[in-house]
Scaffold this active site. Structure first.
Site, mmCIF file in Angstrom:
data_model
loop_
_atom_site.group_PDB
_atom_site.id
_atom_site.type_symbol
_atom_site.label_atom_id
_atom_site.label_comp_id
_atom_site.label_asym_id
_atom_site.label_seq_id
_atom_site.Cartn_x
_atom_site.Cartn_y
_atom_site.Cartn_z
ATOM 1 N N ASP A 45 -1.482 0.053 -14.932
ATOM 2 C CA ASP A 45 -1.090 0.168 -13.547
ATOM 3 C C ASP A 45 0.324 0.764 -13.440
ATOM 4 O O ASP A 45 1.267 0.242 -13.015
ATOM 5 C CB ASP A 45 -0.781 -1.310 -13.043
ATOM 6 C CG ASP A 45 -2.265 -2.205 -13.220
ATOM 7 O OD1 ASP A 45 -3.067 -1.541 -13.253
ATOM 8 O OD2 ASP A 45 -1.872 -3.482 -13.561
ATOM 9 N N GLU A 254 -8.202 -2.041 -4.183
ATOM 10 C CA GLU A 254 -6.682 -2.498 -4.551
ATOM 11 C C GLU A 254 -5.842 -1.307 -4.962
ATOM 12 O O GLU A 254 -6.449 -0.105 -4.847
ATOM 13 C CB GLU A 254 -6.912 -3.378 -5.801
ATOM 14 C CG GLU A 254 -7.642 -2.625 -6.950
ATOM 15 C CD GLU A 254 -8.144 -3.773 -8.322
ATOM 16 O OE1 GLU A 254 -7.817 -5.021 -7.959
ATOM 17 O OE2 GLU A 254 -8.258 -3.203 -9.184
HETATM 18 O O1 FUB Z 1 -3.265 -5.265 -13.839
HETATM 19 C C1 FUB Z 1 -4.002 -6.294 -13.034
HETATM 20 C C2 FUB Z 1 -4.817 -5.767 -12.058
HETATM 21 O O2 FUB Z 1 -5.779 -4.766 -12.445
HETATM 22 C C3 FUB Z 1 -3.948 -4.851 -10.960
HETATM 23 O O3 FUB Z 1 -3.184 -5.568 -10.024
HETATM 24 C C4 FUB Z 1 -5.057 -4.233 -10.323
HETATM 25 O O4 FUB Z 1 -4.725 -3.078 -9.526
HETATM 26 C C5 FUB Z 1 -5.873 -3.783 -11.482
HETATM 27 O O5 FUB Z 1 -5.524 -2.688 -12.236
#
Ligand code: FUB
Length: 351
Positions: A45, A254
């Site tokens: 991320d 997301e």
């Molecule tokens: O790293 C945890 C979660 O996985 C992140 O918040 C999301 O965007 C995904 O990459």
């Protein structure tokens, strides 16, 4: 977060890794096969920023916590953040150590997920999603006089914040906005009536209704709270119709990121269970945003999450895959150049 029938993506990735492992890779000279930027710990991320002419990366710090895998991402049980810096793309990557530990966030329960950072008036801000002691994701903020920390957390989460994946964009007029949200394990669907509903585990399961939207709010002058209630960031198709919940190839899941190019706002994001990075554009930081296309095809691993910066006249995308581990929750960050067509559209990357 992770669906067992999607493990095939990671498995296919492992086969590719075997093919790739003998090849000498370099993030600058071989953009088709960038190397992991960090190899001694797992990172994911990556939110990249340029502060004082240098690149700083604010990633998640993946660990093996031996939590069983589930649809809500319980196995992503991270506990701290490191900050990394680079003088140039392809240069040495410096790990500045632990910038914030979960034990120093008084209200935190578990799972420090994808952070972001911002700078204003001599202070650096680290924004981070973590579950509170009731297991509800909130967005926290911590401050430092240095881009590498250590950061000191505010005593409570940002009022009115929820869900995950904060991305703070500072506009050319000095205003800053936070974009946030993630469905399934990111809990965005649980807030769709305005009140928290823990029974909604994945999405609304209303395929013919408008998809759940990412959220946006302008930040206060001190960057510690929202200046206004969170609003929907609506993504529409070329006919102006909101994307539908069943449109898994295009709807927001997301990992939102905002950048601006020649007066146009580009909101890019993950489509989650279809593993794409997609983007949409608008003339306003609030949208509505018009869906434009795929920015990056699936990486190895289930999740896909990115950031975009301009550095020394070129544009770059930071992202992650699972080249080092082959495991969904143990990721490694990478960078490659992002190319733009003459009309401003983004070239689709096949990682
Ligand atoms: O790293 C945890 C979660 O996985 C992140 O918040 C999301 O965007 C995904 O990459």
């Amino acid at each position: 977060m992770i669906s067992p029938n999607k493990l095939i993506v990671a498995t296919a990735g492992l086969a590719l890794l075997a093919l790739e492992s003998g090849i000498c890779q370099n993030p600058t000279s071989s953009p088709a096969k960038p190397k992991p930027l960090v190899t001694d710990i797992y990172t994911a991320d990556p939110s990249a920023h340029v502060f004082n002419g240098k690149i700083y990366i604010y990633p998640s710090h993946d660990i093996e916590a031996n939590v069983p895998q589930d649809d809500e991402g319980g196995h992503f049980n991270m506990r701290d953040y490191h900050v990394f810096s680079m003088d140039k793309i392809g240069g040495k990557v410096t790990d500045h150590g632990v910038a914030l530990d979960i034990k120093d966030v008084p209200w935190a329960g578990r799972q420090m997920w994808a952070p972001d950072a911002a700078y204003k008036n001599g202070t650096y801000y680290l924004y981070f999603p973590v579950k509170d002691k009731k297991d509800v994701f909130r967005i926290g903020v911590a401050t430092s006089k240095s881009p590498t920390g250590p950061f000191k957390a505010e005593p409570a989460p940002i009022p009115g914040s929820y869900s995950i994946d904060p991305a703070v964009f500072s506009d050319t007029d000095g205003k800053s906005y936070m974009y946030l949200g993630g469905i399934w394990g990111g809990q965005l669907q649980r807030w769709h009536t305005g009140k928290y509903d823990s029974s909604l585990k994945t999405d609304l399961k209303k395929d013919n209704e408008p998809a759940l939207s990412a959220k946006v709010a302008r930040m206060s002058k001190d960057m510690l709270k929202f200046e206004e209630p969170l609003k929907d960031l609506v993504i529409v198709d070329k006919a102006g119709k909101p994307l539908l919940g069943g449109d898994h190839d295009r709807r927001f899941f997301e990992g939102g990121w905002m950048h601006k190019y020649k007066g146009t706002y580009y909101f890019s994001y993950s489509t989650g269970d279809t593993h794409l990075l997609a983007y949409a554009t608008s003339k306003s930081p609030y949208g509505p945003f018009t869906y434009q296309g795929v920015l990056m095809k699936p990486v190895t691993g289930w999740t896909t999450h990115h950031s975009i910066i301009e550095f020394q006249g070129k544009w770059y995308i930071f992202y992650h895959d699972v080249e080092l581990s082959g495991k969904t929750h143990l990721r490694n960050i990478k960078v490659r150049e992002l190319k733009r067509n003459a009309d401003g559209s983004l070239e689709t990357i096949t990682p």
